[in-house]
Design a protein around this motif. Sequence first.
Motif, PDB file in Angstrom:
ATOM      1  N   ILE A 136       0.847  -1.188   0.000  1.00  0.00           N
ATOM      2  CA  ILE A 136       0.000   0.000   0.000  1.00  0.00           C
ATOM      3  C   ILE A 136       0.889   1.247   0.000  1.00  0.00           C
ATOM      4  N   ASP A 137       0.551   2.231  -0.808  1.00  0.00           N
ATOM      5  CA  ASP A 137       1.300   3.483  -0.819  1.00  0.00           C
ATOM      6  C   ASP A 137       0.804   4.350   0.328  1.00  0.00           C
ATOM      7  N   ARG A 138       1.632   4.522   1.336  1.00  0.00           N
ATOM      8  CA  ARG A 138       1.289   5.352   2.492  1.00  0.00           C
ATOM      9  C   ARG A 138       2.124   6.629   2.532  1.00  0.00           C
ATOM     10  N   GLY A 139       2.725   6.970   1.403  1.00  0.00           N
ATOM     11  CA  GLY A 139       3.498   8.204   1.329  1.00  0.00           C
ATOM     12  C   GLY A 139       4.927   8.061   1.787  1.00  0.00           C
ATOM     13  N   PHE A 140       5.383   6.842   2.024  1.00  0.00           N
ATOM     14  CA  PHE A 140       6.773   6.605   2.420  1.00  0.00           C
ATOM     15  C   PHE A 140       7.283   5.409   1.624  1.00  0.00           C
ATOM     16  N   GLY A 141       8.499   5.483   1.143  1.00  0.00           N
ATOM     17  CA  GLY A 141       9.059   4.382   0.375  1.00  0.00           C
ATOM     18  C   GLY A 141       8.328   4.218  -0.952  1.00  0.00           C
ATOM     19  N   THR A 142       8.419   3.024  -1.503  1.00  0.00           N
ATOM     20  CA  THR A 142       7.784   2.720  -2.776  1.00  0.00           C
ATOM     21  C   THR A 142       6.559   1.860  -2.535  1.00  0.00           C
ATOM     22  N   GLY A 143       5.397   2.378  -2.891  1.00  0.00           N
ATOM     23  CA  GLY A 143       4.154   1.635  -2.733  1.00  0.00           C
ATOM     24  C   GLY A 143       3.884   0.745  -3.929  1.00  0.00           C
ATOM     25  N   GLY A 144       2.923  -0.151  -3.770  1.00  0.00           N
ATOM     26  CA  GLY A 144       2.522  -1.037  -4.855  1.00  0.00           C
ATOM     27  C   GLY A 144       3.448  -2.225  -5.061  1.00  0.00           C
ATOM     28  N   VAL A 145       4.292  -2.528  -4.082  1.00  0.00           N
ATOM     29  CA  VAL A 145       5.233  -3.639  -4.201  1.00  0.00           C
ATOM     30  C   VAL A 145       4.738  -4.803  -3.352  1.00  0.00           C
ATOM     31  N   ASN A 146       4.404  -5.900  -4.021  1.00  0.00           N
ATOM     32  CA  ASN A 146       3.955  -7.108  -3.333  1.00  0.00           C
ATOM     33  C   ASN A 146       5.180  -7.942  -2.987  1.00  0.00           C
ATOM     34  N   PHE A 147       5.608  -7.874  -1.750  1.00  0.00           N
ATOM     35  CA  PHE A 147       6.801  -8.582  -1.288  1.00  0.00           C
ATOM     36  C   PHE A 147       6.764 -10.054  -1.663  1.00  0.00           C
ATOM     37  N   LEU A 148       5.622 -10.690  -1.502  1.00  0.00           N
ATOM     38  CA  LEU A 148       5.524 -12.126  -1.743  1.00  0.00           C
ATOM     39  C   LEU A 148       5.647 -12.501  -3.216  1.00  0.00           C
ATOM     40  N   ALA A 149       5.570 -11.515  -4.101  1.00  0.00           N
ATOM     41  CA  ALA A 149       5.733 -11.767  -5.530  1.00  0.00           C
ATOM     42  C   ALA A 149       7.149 -11.448  -6.022  1.00  0.00           C
ATOM     43  N   GLU A 150       7.964 -10.860  -5.166  1.00  0.00           N
ATOM     44  CA  GLU A 150       9.328 -10.495  -5.552  1.00  0.00           C
ATOM     45  C   GLU A 150      10.176 -11.751  -5.746  1.00  0.00           C
ATOM     46  N   GLN A 151      11.033 -11.727  -6.780  1.00  0.00           N
ATOM     47  CA  GLN A 151      11.869 -12.884  -7.103  1.00  0.00           C
ATOM     48  C   GLN A 151      13.291 -12.771  -6.564  1.00  0.00           C
ATOM     49  N   THR A 152      13.736 -11.546  -6.298  1.00  0.00           N
ATOM     50  CA  THR A 152      15.071 -11.331  -5.750  1.00  0.00           C
ATOM     51  C   THR A 152      14.981 -10.296  -4.635  1.00  0.00           C
TER      52      THR A 152
END
Length: 186
Positions: A62-78
């Motif tokens: 979730i984009d909460r105004g900090f860091g990069t939002g929209g990143v699904n950790f469980l879908a990351e490959q590296t």
Amino acid sequence: MTRTTSPFRAPHDYYPTPPGGTRALLSVERFSGAIWEPACGEGAISKVLAAHGYQVVSTDLIDRGFGTGGVNFLAEQTSRARNIITNPPYGSGLADAFVRHALCLVQPTGGSVAMLLNLASLAHPMRHAQWVRRPPTSLYVLDELTCWPNGIERGFAAEHRYCWAVWRPDHVGRPSLWWLSTSVQM
């Protein structure tokens, strides 16, 4: 990732970690290399890590105004950094999934994983095999920590007790156990 949320849980399991929880971890653990905080929310853990000199990559579903939002950790490959430190979402088995996925992602980096977990989760019969097969290096029981959903006090959140579970590369054997105070100032 779309999930229905219990009326008793914060949306997307957003329970910010008070700074004392992260400071307690850093009072006993050091991490070599950059750190990825994959459930950064508004940056509660990331800001403490950065204040202690760590390079931090902050992402969240979730984009909460900090860091990069929209990143699904469980879908990351590296892994986006050598180490992964987070307070994962707990609902619907997500904490277990975060632990398993983080351990897989840091294997090639030789990094460490630290997860803030509900202490009761360590005693759950469905997790027994997972914890015995891949035990953490250290468990740190926190004396007092309440992660309020979106800063709103709710009774059930105060009933939880937390611990940091830390996995180091190539650890074999039983974990060590120690108690930490969240009132530590660094």
